[in-house]
Design an enzyme around this catalytic site. Structure first.
Site, PDB file in Angstrom:
ATOM      1  N   GLY A  39       0.805  -1.224   0.000  1.00 43.35           N
ATOM      2  CA  GLY A  39       0.000   0.000   0.000  1.00 43.35           C
ATOM      3  C   GLY A  39       0.835   1.269   0.000  1.00 43.35           C
ATOM      4  O   GLY A  39       0.551   2.212  -0.752  1.00 43.35           O
ATOM      5  N   ARG A  71      -6.069  -1.751  -0.998  1.00 46.18           N
ATOM      6  CA  ARG A  71      -5.095  -0.668  -0.791  1.00 46.18           C
ATOM      7  C   ARG A  71      -4.093  -0.550  -1.935  1.00 46.18           C
ATOM      8  O   ARG A  71      -3.390   0.441  -2.046  1.00 46.18           O
ATOM      9  CB  ARG A  71      -4.268  -0.914   0.490  1.00 46.18           C
ATOM     10  CG  ARG A  71      -5.020  -0.961   1.750  1.00 46.18           C
ATOM     11  CD  ARG A  71      -4.143  -1.364   2.921  1.00 46.18           C
ATOM     12  NE  ARG A  71      -3.432  -2.628   2.735  1.00 46.18           N
ATOM     13  CZ  ARG A  71      -3.990  -3.831   2.780  1.00 46.18           C
ATOM     14  NH1 ARG A  71      -5.268  -3.948   2.998  1.00 46.18           N
ATOM     15  NH2 ARG A  71      -3.266  -4.930   2.595  1.00 46.18           N
ATOM     16  N   LYS A  84       4.749  -9.388  -6.744  1.00 46.98           N
ATOM     17  CA  LYS A  84       4.369  -7.967  -6.631  1.00 46.98           C
ATOM     18  C   LYS A  84       5.292  -7.071  -7.438  1.00 46.98           C
ATOM     19  O   LYS A  84       4.844  -6.106  -8.066  1.00 46.98           O
ATOM     20  CB  LYS A  84       4.387  -7.539  -5.162  1.00 46.98           C
ATOM     21  CG  LYS A  84       3.176  -7.985  -4.376  1.00 46.98           C
ATOM     22  CD  LYS A  84       3.144  -7.329  -3.000  1.00 46.98           C
ATOM     23  CE  LYS A  84       1.832  -7.648  -2.300  1.00 46.98           C
ATOM     24  NZ  LYS A  84       1.754  -7.020  -0.967  1.00 46.98           N
ATOM     25  N   ASP A 128       6.327  -3.907   5.671  1.00 44.89           N
ATOM     26  CA  ASP A 128       5.236  -3.977   6.641  1.00 44.89           C
ATOM     27  C   ASP A 128       5.614  -4.774   7.879  1.00 44.89           C
ATOM     28  O   ASP A 128       4.750  -5.306   8.553  1.00 44.89           O
ATOM     29  CB  ASP A 128       3.979  -4.562   5.979  1.00 44.89           C
ATOM     30  CG  ASP A 128       4.209  -5.996   5.517  1.00 44.89           C
ATOM     31  OD1 ASP A 128       5.346  -6.497   5.665  1.00 44.89           O
ATOM     32  OD2 ASP A 128       3.251  -6.610   5.022  1.00 44.89           O
ATOM     33  N   CYS A 173      16.169   3.524  17.456  1.00 46.83           N
ATOM     34  CA  CYS A 173      16.013   4.243  18.721  1.00 46.83           C
ATOM     35  C   CYS A 173      14.554   4.288  19.169  1.00 46.83           C
ATOM     36  O   CYS A 173      14.274   4.324  20.362  1.00 46.83           O
ATOM     37  CB  CYS A 173      16.502   5.687  18.584  1.00 46.83           C
ATOM     38  SG  CYS A 173      18.261   5.907  18.368  1.00 46.83           S
ATOM     39  N   CYS A 184      -0.354  -5.659   9.738  1.00 42.08           N
ATOM     40  CA  CYS A 184      -1.761  -5.371   9.467  1.00 42.08           C
ATOM     41  C   CYS A 184      -2.636  -6.617   9.567  1.00 42.08           C
ATOM     42  O   CYS A 184      -3.845  -6.537   9.752  1.00 42.08           O
ATOM     43  CB  CYS A 184      -1.923  -4.694   8.112  1.00 42.08           C
ATOM     44  SG  CYS A 184      -1.360  -5.664   6.724  1.00 42.08           S
ATOM     45  N   CYS A 241      21.492   2.925  21.778  1.00 38.26           N
ATOM     46  CA  CYS A 241      21.326   2.398  20.413  1.00 38.26           C
ATOM     47  C   CYS A 241      22.688   2.184  19.771  1.00 38.26           C
ATOM     48  O   CYS A 241      23.494   3.108  19.685  1.00 38.26           O
ATOM     49  CB  CYS A 241      20.517   3.383  19.574  1.00 38.26           C
ATOM     50  SG  CYS A 241      20.340   2.842  17.858  1.00 38.26           S
ATOM     51  N   CYS A 244      22.870   4.003  15.433  1.00 39.54           N
ATOM     52  CA  CYS A 244      23.257   5.385  15.112  1.00 39.54           C
ATOM     53  C   CYS A 244      24.421   5.859  15.974  1.00 39.54           C
ATOM     54  O   CYS A 244      25.120   6.801  15.597  1.00 39.54           O
ATOM     55  CB  CYS A 244      22.067   6.324  15.231  1.00 39.54           C
ATOM     56  SG  CYS A 244      21.230   6.352  16.820  1.00 39.54           S
TER      57      CYS A 244
HETATM   58 ZN   LIG Z   1      19.548   4.810  16.861  1.00 36.83          ZN
END
Ligand SMILES: [Zn+2]
Length: 250
Positions: A39, A71, A84, A128, A173, A184, A241, A244
């Site tokens: 979607g 959708r 797909k 998803d 994070c 879904c 984290c 990052c």
């Molecule tokens: Zn992070």
């Protein structure tokens, strides 16, 4: 320089105050990697191709199922059972023959896919599931590729542009808190919020690629279709984290 037919085709965008030929040409030369042709991905792919994108990579390992059709309007009943990426390519290509479209029927970021992803100016994540989004987020931080991620579940959607190297937090994070995590299949999904979130992603990608508007990296936008509210949060880094953190400290 744009050709005469391109001036005509993109005239409504070119009339915008902050859009010029340079921005349109930048879009024509740009490559976008699109993870997930559901979607969200339908919206992103159709809007970017129609707006003049040069090259699109479609990445998805699913086949078209009946429950997708409310959708995912690039598919029709004749698409059922098809991959797909191939069914979407056929429809998307008809929107603009000139756009180069590559397909990858996988979600595994192996060396082959990775090699292609590294040619992308930006990755748009329309998958998803949480594991997929985390893997794409990690790839972007490892290779310094900008990312626009989104998720939709129930009546809620979230959208966030992420730029490795910037001081904001990444998807990892916040994946445990504000972002919808359920698939879904578990919680249902309201079709219009998927379209809205996909168009939001397409808009951020166009802003980045053409320079028509700034992208506020690290801001998470959360739309609630029941309350009709759009709220924006600045995502800070989680000191724990390790996705990052490594990039930021290097
Ligand atoms: Zn992070």
């Amino acid at each position: 320089m744009l050709r005469a037919d391109e001036y005509s085709r993109y005239s409504r965008h070119l009339l915008l105050e902050n859009m010029d030929e340079e921005g349109q040409l930048a879009l024509k030369q740009a490559t976008v990697a699109l993870f997930g042709v559901g979607g969200l991905g339908h919206q992103v792919g159709a809007t970017l191709i129609s707006a003049g994108l040069g090259k699109l990579m479609l990445i998805d390992d699913d086949i078209v199922e009946l429950s997708n059709l409310p959708r995912q309007w690039l598919f029709d009943e004749g698409s059922l059972g098809l991959a797909k990426v191939e069914a979407a390519k056929q429809r998307l290509q008809s929107l603009r023959r000139e756009c180069h479209i590559d397909t990858f029927k996988t979600y595994i970021i192996d060396s082959n896919l990775s090699e292609h992803l590294l040619t992308a100016d930006i990755i748009v994540d329309c998958t998803d599931n949480l594991d997929g989004r985390l893997a794409i987020n990690q790839f972007c931080y490892q290779h310094n590729v900008p990312l626009i991620t989104a998720a939709a579940s129930g009546m809620i959607s979230t959208i966030m542009p992420i730029k490795p190297g910037e001081p904001h937090g990444c998807y990892a994070c916040i994946s445990g808190s504000v972002s919808p995590q359920t698939h879904c299949v578990d919680k249902g999904i309201y079709s219009p919020i998927v379209a809205m979130a996909g168009q939001f992603q397409a808009m951020l990608a166009l802003n980045y690629l053409t320079g028509i508007a700034p992208v506020n990296w690290g801001q998470l936008h959360r739309f609630d279709a029941e309350k009709l509210t759009l709220r924006t949060f600045n995502v800070g880094r989680d000191p724990a984290c390790n996705v990052c953190r490594d990039t930021h400290e290097s």
